[in-house]
Design a protein around this motif. Sequence first.
Motif, PDB file in Angstrom:
ATOM      1  N   TYR A 119       0.831  -1.208   0.000  1.00 24.06           N
ATOM      2  CA  TYR A 119       0.000   0.000   0.000  1.00 24.06           C
ATOM      3  C   TYR A 119       0.865   1.258   0.000  1.00 24.06           C
ATOM      4  N   ALA A 120       1.915   1.244   0.839  1.00 25.08           N
ATOM      5  CA  ALA A 120       2.770   2.430   0.921  1.00 25.08           C
ATOM      6  C   ALA A 120       3.553   2.635  -0.367  1.00 25.08           C
ATOM      7  N   ALA A 121       4.123   1.541  -0.896  1.00 21.71           N
ATOM      8  CA  ALA A 121       5.008   1.675  -2.054  1.00 21.71           C
ATOM      9  C   ALA A 121       4.268   2.018  -3.328  1.00 21.71           C
ATOM     10  N   PHE A 122       3.082   1.431  -3.513  1.00 14.71           N
ATOM     11  CA  PHE A 122       2.402   1.558  -4.807  1.00 14.71           C
ATOM     12  C   PHE A 122       1.165   2.459  -4.780  1.00 14.71           C
ATOM     13  N   ASP A 123       0.872   3.000  -3.611  1.00 10.38           N
ATOM     14  CA  ASP A 123      -0.280   3.902  -3.544  1.00 10.38           C
ATOM     15  C   ASP A 123       0.119   5.219  -2.887  1.00 10.38           C
ATOM     16  N   VAL A 124       0.353   5.190  -1.572  1.00 10.38           N
ATOM     17  CA  VAL A 124       0.611   6.441  -0.840  1.00 10.38           C
ATOM     18  C   VAL A 124       1.890   7.107  -1.295  1.00 10.38           C
ATOM     19  N   TYR A 125       3.008   6.398  -1.151  1.00  8.48           N
ATOM     20  CA  TYR A 125       4.311   7.002  -1.461  1.00  8.48           C
ATOM     21  C   TYR A 125       4.508   7.231  -2.951  1.00  8.48           C
ATOM     22  N   ALA A 126       3.816   6.472  -3.777  1.00 11.60           N
ATOM     23  CA  ALA A 126       3.991   6.612  -5.221  1.00 11.60           C
ATOM     24  C   ALA A 126       3.292   7.849  -5.778  1.00 11.60           C
ATOM     25  N   ASP A 127       2.419   8.434  -4.990  1.00 14.64           N
ATOM     26  CA  ASP A 127       1.715   9.645  -5.431  1.00 14.64           C
ATOM     27  C   ASP A 127       2.726  10.771  -5.625  1.00 14.64           C
ATOM     28  N   PRO A 128       2.783  11.374  -6.795  1.00 15.69           N
ATOM     29  CA  PRO A 128       3.755  12.469  -7.025  1.00 15.69           C
ATOM     30  C   PRO A 128       3.586  13.625  -6.061  1.00 15.69           C
ATOM     31  N   GLY A 129       2.397  13.756  -5.500  1.00 16.08           N
ATOM     32  CA  GLY A 129       2.170  14.842  -4.566  1.00 16.08           C
ATOM     33  C   GLY A 129       2.615  14.537  -3.154  1.00 16.08           C
ATOM     34  N   TYR A 130       2.961  13.268  -2.899  1.00 17.25           N
ATOM     35  CA  TYR A 130       3.405  12.903  -1.552  1.00 17.25           C
ATOM     36  C   TYR A 130       4.895  13.189  -1.413  1.00 17.25           C
ATOM     37  N   GLY A 131       5.292  13.741  -0.290  1.00 12.02           N
ATOM     38  CA  GLY A 131       6.695  14.012  -0.055  1.00 12.02           C
ATOM     39  C   GLY A 131       7.157  15.272  -0.757  1.00 12.02           C
ATOM     40  N   ALA A 132       8.470  15.430  -0.805  1.00  8.50           N
ATOM     41  CA  ALA A 132       9.055  16.676  -1.314  1.00  8.50           C
ATOM     42  C   ALA A 132       9.580  16.546  -2.725  1.00  8.50           C
ATOM     43  N   THR A 133       9.659  15.330  -3.259  1.00  5.79           N
ATOM     44  CA  THR A 133      10.228  15.150  -4.590  1.00  5.79           C
ATOM     45  C   THR A 133       9.366  14.200  -5.411  1.00  5.79           C
ATOM     46  N   ALA A 134       9.570  14.236  -6.718  1.00  3.50           N
ATOM     47  CA  ALA A 134       8.927  13.305  -7.646  1.00  3.50           C
ATOM     48  C   ALA A 134       9.890  13.049  -8.793  1.00  3.50           C
TER      49      ALA A 134
ATOM     50  N   VAL B 214       8.108   4.536 -18.782  1.00  9.45           N
ATOM     51  CA  VAL B 214       6.928   3.665 -18.805  1.00  9.45           C
ATOM     52  C   VAL B 214       5.963   3.996 -17.662  1.00  9.45           C
ATOM     53  N   ILE B 215       6.490   4.069 -16.426  1.00  9.23           N
ATOM     54  CA  ILE B 215       5.618   4.257 -15.265  1.00  9.23           C
ATOM     55  C   ILE B 215       5.093   5.689 -15.201  1.00  9.23           C
ATOM     56  N   GLY B 216       5.940   6.650 -15.509  1.00 13.22           N
ATOM     57  CA  GLY B 216       5.530   8.044 -15.434  1.00 13.22           C
ATOM     58  C   GLY B 216       6.017   8.700 -14.158  1.00 13.22           C
ATOM     59  N   ARG B 217       5.374   9.791 -13.788  1.00 16.29           N
ATOM     60  CA  ARG B 217       5.806  10.571 -12.641  1.00 16.29           C
ATOM     61  C   ARG B 217       5.441   9.829 -11.356  1.00 16.29           C
ATOM     62  N   THR B 218       6.451   9.618 -10.511  1.00 19.77           N
ATOM     63  CA  THR B 218       6.286   8.813  -9.304  1.00 19.77           C
ATOM     64  C   THR B 218       6.878   9.556  -8.122  1.00 19.77           C
ATOM     65  N   GLY B 219       6.249   9.382  -6.959  1.00 20.87           N
ATOM     66  CA  GLY B 219       6.741  10.019  -5.749  1.00 20.87           C
ATOM     67  C   GLY B 219       8.161   9.603  -5.416  1.00 20.87           C
ATOM     68  N   GLY B 220       8.958  10.553  -4.955  1.00 20.07           N
ATOM     69  CA  GLY B 220      10.360  10.288  -4.647  1.00 20.07           C
ATOM     70  C   GLY B 220      10.547   9.309  -3.516  1.00 20.07           C
ATOM     71  N   VAL B 221       9.590   9.244  -2.575  1.00 23.97           N
ATOM     72  CA  VAL B 221       9.717   8.306  -1.458  1.00 23.97           C
ATOM     73  C   VAL B 221       9.710   6.866  -1.967  1.00 23.97           C
ATOM     74  N   THR B 222       8.797   6.544  -2.886  1.00 25.00           N
ATOM     75  CA  THR B 222       8.755   5.197  -3.468  1.00 25.00           C
ATOM     76  C   THR B 222      10.022   4.913  -4.267  1.00 25.00           C
ATOM     77  N   VAL B 223      10.471   5.887  -5.045  1.00 22.37           N
ATOM     78  CA  VAL B 223      11.674   5.693  -5.858  1.00 22.37           C
ATOM     79  C   VAL B 223      12.871   5.416  -4.971  1.00 22.37           C
ATOM     80  N   LEU B 224      13.022   6.192  -3.887  1.00 17.91           N
ATOM     81  CA  LEU B 224      14.162   5.988  -2.986  1.00 17.91           C
ATOM     82  C   LEU B 224      14.056   4.658  -2.250  1.00 17.91           C
ATOM     83  N   GLY B 225      12.859   4.349  -1.731  1.00 20.33           N
ATOM     84  CA  GLY B 225      12.703   3.124  -0.944  1.00 20.33           C
ATOM     85  C   GLY B 225      12.877   1.870  -1.769  1.00 20.33           C
ATOM     86  N   LEU B 226      12.146   1.794  -2.896  1.00 20.48           N
ATOM     87  CA  LEU B 226      12.268   0.608  -3.743  1.00 20.48           C
ATOM     88  C   LEU B 226      13.613   0.559  -4.436  1.00 20.48           C
ATOM     89  N   GLY B 227      14.155   1.742  -4.770  1.00 23.67           N
ATOM     90  CA  GLY B 227      15.471   1.774  -5.411  1.00 23.67           C
ATOM     91  C   GLY B 227      16.557   1.232  -4.514  1.00 23.67           C
TER      92      GLY B 227
END
Length: 875
Positions: free
Chosen positions: A452-467, A472-485
């Motif tokens: 839920y956090a990785a693919f819904d909440v944190y993935a929202d481009p509006g969540y957090g300070a970066t995107a 392919v995927i498009g604009r993604t929240g920076g929290v998901t990118v950092l965590g999954l990365g």
Amino acid sequence: MKLFGGLAASPGALAPGAGAGEKGLRAGALGLFSSVVMGISSTAPAYSLAATLGLIVAGVGLQTPVVIMLAFVPMLLIAHAYRELNATDADCGTTFTWATRAFGPRTGWMGGWGIIVADVLVMANLAEIAGIYGFRLVGADSLADDRLWTTVAGAVWITVMTAICYIGIEISAAVQRWLLCIEVAVLLLFAVVALVKVYSADGPATAVHVSASWFDPTRIASPQAFTTGFLAAVFIYWGWDTAVTVNEETADSKHIPGRAAVMSTVLLLIVYTLVSTSAQAFAGVGSEGIGLGNAANSDDVLSGLGRAVFGGEGAGEFLTKLLIFMVLTSAAASTQTTILPVARTVFSMAAHKAVPSRFARLHRRYLTPTWSTVGMGLASVGLLVLLTAVSHNVLADSIASVGLAIAFYYGLTGFACVWFYRRVLTRSRRDLLFKGVLPGVGGIIMLGLFCYAAFDVYADPGYGATAVDLPVIGRTGGVTVLGLGALLIGALLMPFVTREHTATLRLQRRLLPRLLPPHTAVEHANRYVPADGRSGVGGDWFDVIPLSSSRVGLVVGDVLGSGLAAAATMGRLRTSVRVLSRLDLDPDDLLSRLDDAVRQDTEDPTGDRTADRATGAVGVTCLYAVYDPVTGRCCLALAGHPPPTIVDPASGLAIHPELPVGPALGVDGPPYRSTELALPPGSLLALLTDGLIHTPDHAADEGRELLAGVLASHRHSLEELCDRALETLLPGPVDDDAVLLLVRTRLLDRERVAEWELSAEPTAVSTARRLTSGQLRDWGLDELSFTTELIVSELVTNAVRYARGQVRIRLIRDRGLICEVSDTGHTSPHLRHAATDEEGGRGLFIIAQMTRGWGTRYTTTGKTIWTEQDLPDGS
């Protein structure tokens, strides 16, 4: 080597072992109270509340206390998983070790990597927070807002806390005890004063009386609001697992760390519920002023509330400053207690050969990990500097991404517990509940939170300070990118880290016998169980070798060490045993020659014999036995190896014979000695390696008793007995390779054996021919009469010419026709090509052409020359 410019660092020696309690850490340094302190300190209660309470209120409003209480549930469930796993395997690698044993080295590596990612990321952020609060405490607000100075201060905090961790676990525990006691006391004082003022006549205008509705989750506005608040609340409990990570340095390491983990989560629940309820009652959930819903205060709720609760003059000013100081020390203390688990995780990974071995070094005096402690401190400083240089927004998002790593390795631990104990879940209701249901539910909750956090909440481009714009995927929240990365980096490293284990296991399986042919002398079945981690795979072997005269050689061995070198050494030794066995050597003689081969393996070019650490050849244990189905006798010798278990076929009683055990191969000691045992037909022999009976669950003596209990049902098939033995002795993951070779003896029918003893006189030749032809006629093997008479004639003639005393002839009808001639001579005939003008020298050459094989076997009274011929088709 220097530790951050000053503290001398002794590189020390490598951890002496990889198992729980064998790594050389200072055992018994912590008690229950210190373990609980470690668990609570790692969560940074004051800082966690200051940074998270506003976020939870923004999601669920007045239902904040009940959400904090509900967030406690999955943590308690995972704490039970930690307790159960620690009771079996008190290894400081925790999730890494347990996931490796449950699911294999790849999954274990990812579990360890999850811990590293979470701890290093949070250390960088906690250090920055400590730096900011340090400046605020002394009134240097301008420096608190300066990125350069907060980074410098954060690096200094990491250095100081790393140094404390480096110089001893006792000092770390003492520092934590003082800091935590003051921190909890100030938080409780804050809660009590806030509640007193709420119910006093001059309470603040924002005050709201505590209501039962605050603890009703059905009043939350929406499921999305609940999950948002729950997600923020669940991770304020993270850190209690430090109490388990220092298990190898805790008294009663199998029980106290698990109890401390559960107690830590319960105490955190009490503190968090009390402080959040009192803060909400005092400040309300409004979006202005001191209201907890004010976005301007969301990252630091307690600093603003402190002055309102305690006042701004006299003792109130002091208590306000003390509250700020507690947030500072909370972050700093958490930095220290976060270094402890990540350093020990890396230390354990190095001891188990999942990372370079240098990280398994211990300080000679302090008995603390050196490379892993300093290395993780440097990594945290480097990450802090890197993220700060890239962007302060990226640094802010990195702390949120820690939640993904936490959910990942906590959930993995819950699933590892269920799979680890899957074979004992039906043993009792307690096992089903605490080893299965609770950890499994906790793992499922953590998996749900992660997704839920990785693919819904944190993935929202509006969540957090970066995107980030991803292909392919498009604009993604920076929290998901950092965590999954961060986790993806571990997945990319995994093939390189685990390739030795994979290669070792593949080599080990290729070198072991794939399919052993059936044999007249014995019925046999075997099992090889590889270790689940890199530190245990490679070195165990078994073999069943056909020998002359229907005899069979039984071999079980164990190479000290692991990895490719141990597997290669095993292959060389197995081949050597097969070659030496063809010489028909007695077991003690064979082990002596095998010992010579091992010693030659460990000699350097200068001729000095040293322990070859690279090959692990020194310290090989081996059992070699020869069973003769004609006499029913078994001759065996041991080189540092566990003796076999023998089950009497009539009574089913398991016997553990006391046999002379010689030194391990390559180790100096007394000579090897053979022992001969008379075995009734149908006797059951269990030949095994130490990994089968000596496990973390039971000692070797207890393992032997468990095996004896299994073998009491000796009339069952050997395959079934092998399966039952593994289910009983190795119900869960395996730390060390294990081999089990079960053998049921047979006695050759006396009608298939004929023996005669003749005097060594010229007339013995004709007598031998006549007796041989008569016996073959009785067996219906007239087709072999001519060749067999020729063989017997040649061998008896040689015995008469070159030996004295009696000549013994024995014919054995087995899968082939075996002819033996024994005499008192000790000289062995040699096959050669006679010249055209020589009258003799052609006998053995003719015999070799007419038989499938021939050879010489020496005995205490002389020698035996044997030949073997194929039986006619249909006979």
